[in-house]
Motif scaffolding. Structure first.
Motif, mmCIF file in Angstrom:
data_model
loop_
_atom_site.group_PDB
_atom_site.id
_atom_site.type_symbol
_atom_site.label_atom_id
_atom_site.label_comp_id
_atom_site.label_asym_id
_atom_site.label_seq_id
_atom_site.Cartn_x
_atom_site.Cartn_y
_atom_site.Cartn_z
ATOM 1 N N ASP A 145 15.885 28.728 15.029
ATOM 2 C CA ASP A 145 17.258 28.700 14.528
ATOM 3 C C ASP A 145 17.365 29.631 13.321
ATOM 4 O OD1 ASP A 145 19.750 28.210 13.551
ATOM 5 O OD2 ASP A 145 19.564 26.023 13.587
ATOM 6 N N PRO A 146 18.116 30.737 13.442
ATOM 7 C CA PRO A 146 18.192 31.695 12.333
ATOM 8 C C PRO A 146 18.968 31.185 11.124
ATOM 9 C CG PRO A 146 19.695 32.308 14.105
ATOM 10 C CD PRO A 146 18.875 31.165 14.625
ATOM 11 N N THR A 147 19.580 30.033 11.241
ATOM 12 C CA THR A 147 20.338 29.492 10.100
ATOM 13 C C THR A 147 19.472 28.617 9.200
ATOM 14 O OG1 THR A 147 21.044 27.511 11.317
ATOM 15 C CG2 THR A 147 22.437 29.488 11.503
ATOM 16 N N ILE A 148 18.236 28.360 9.607
ATOM 17 C CA ILE A 148 17.345 27.499 8.817
ATOM 18 C C ILE A 148 16.379 28.363 8.012
ATOM 19 C CG2 ILE A 148 15.548 25.730 8.921
ATOM 20 C CD1 ILE A 148 16.822 24.694 11.477
ATOM 21 N N ILE A 149 16.329 28.125 6.704
ATOM 22 C CA ILE A 149 15.397 28.842 5.825
ATOM 23 C C ILE A 149 14.050 28.124 5.869
ATOM 24 C CG2 ILE A 149 14.897 29.549 3.465
ATOM 25 C CD1 ILE A 149 17.909 29.670 2.973
ATOM 26 N N THR A 150 13.038 28.843 6.300
ATOM 27 C CA THR A 150 11.703 28.234 6.404
ATOM 28 C C THR A 150 10.771 28.650 5.268
ATOM 29 O OG1 THR A 150 10.971 30.046 7.828
ATOM 30 C CG2 THR A 150 11.853 28.071 8.914
ATOM 31 N N ASP A 151 10.959 29.870 4.727
ATOM 32 C CA ASP A 151 10.096 30.355 3.648
ATOM 33 C C ASP A 151 10.895 31.284 2.752
ATOM 34 O OD1 ASP A 151 7.209 29.483 4.284
ATOM 35 O OD2 ASP A 151 7.927 30.295 6.194
ATOM 36 N N LEU A 152 10.440 31.413 1.508
ATOM 37 C CA LEU A 152 10.999 32.381 0.570
ATOM 38 C C LEU A 152 9.875 33.304 0.117
ATOM 39 C CD1 LEU A 152 13.316 30.154 -1.673
ATOM 40 C CD2 LEU A 152 14.019 31.735 0.128
ATOM 41 N N ILE A 153 10.113 34.610 0.142
ATOM 42 C CA ILE A 153 9.118 35.587 -0.302
ATOM 43 C C ILE A 153 9.630 36.261 -1.568
ATOM 44 C CG2 ILE A 153 7.842 37.685 0.283
ATOM 45 C CD1 ILE A 153 8.153 36.945 3.218
ATOM 46 N N ASP A 154 8.850 36.170 -2.642
ATOM 47 C CA ASP A 154 9.227 36.802 -3.909
ATOM 48 C C ASP A 154 8.751 38.253 -3.890
ATOM 49 O OD1 ASP A 154 9.849 37.527 -6.453
ATOM 50 O OD2 ASP A 154 8.428 36.189 -7.440
#
Length: 201
Positions: free
Chosen positions: A1-10
């Motif tokens: 699902d492209p609407t779900i944020i799974t990770d954040l990359i700094d």
């Protein structure tokens, strides 16, 4: 699902630099900081046994978790310094890279580098002029490092808003201490930041 944020990359903190570019980058908590002649230490840097333990823990952690970076520590310092300074002459000045090239030229055969050194050795007059310029630059850098350490500020002079007034007062006191040993004109020539009286509180 492209609407779900799974990770954040700094990405701002990411880097693709070669490992040797980070050889001299040591966090403040792990710095083996030598005490200045007058005994003034940074407000935040550890000292004595604590500094030694922090440094040992940092080195052990790097050896265990980042072996590629650890391997870069084995490179000869003169070779690393060339890559460290060659793209920073706009900030550090030409004298530093010139000194690096002189050091490399003197150790070219010892380092087993290929062919003949392409950097010509300076004559006596050029070497004397360079030594004068390099010594002045070293003194300026040592003073800047000392001032930033005493005031606990960034090398570009940035101060957190909540520490502004306290830092300005400390800056003024430090400046006045230096005035006891030289004229104001001499001090203005070498002081790394604005004169305290010219800074708005």
């Amino acid at each position: 699902d492209p609407t779900i944020i799974t990770d954040l990359i700094d990405w701002q903190s990411s880097s693709i630099n070669p490992a040797f570019m980070h050889v001299n980058e040591v966090p403040d908590f792990a710095a083996r900081d030598s005490t200045p002649d007058d005994g003034v230490l940074s407000k935040s840097s550890p000292s004595g046994d604590n500094a030694r333990l922090c440094n040992q823990a940092f080195v052990a952690g790097v050896r265990l978790l980042v072996p590629k970076l650890c391997a870069s520590w084995e490179l000869d310092a003169d070779i690393v310094r060339f890559f460290e300074y060659c793209h920073r002459t706009y900030r550090d000045g030409a004298a530093i890279i010139r000194q690096v090239l002189i050091d490399l030229a003197n150790r070219w055969e010892q380092l087993a580098l290929a062919d003949l050194c392409p950097y010509p050795s300076p004559n006596s007059e050029e070497l004397f002029a360079h030594n004068e310029e390099y010594k002045a630059l070293e003194n300026a850098q040592e003073l800047k490092q000392f001032v930033t350490s005493c005031l606990n500020i960034a090398s570009d002079g940035w101060v957190p808003a909540d520490a502004w007034k306290e830092t300005i007062e400390d800056h003024k006191r430090l400046y006045e201490q230096f005035l006891e040993g030289m004229s104001e004109e001499e001090l203005k020539e070498i002081w790394p930041f604005d004169k305290p009286s010219d800074v708005e509180v």
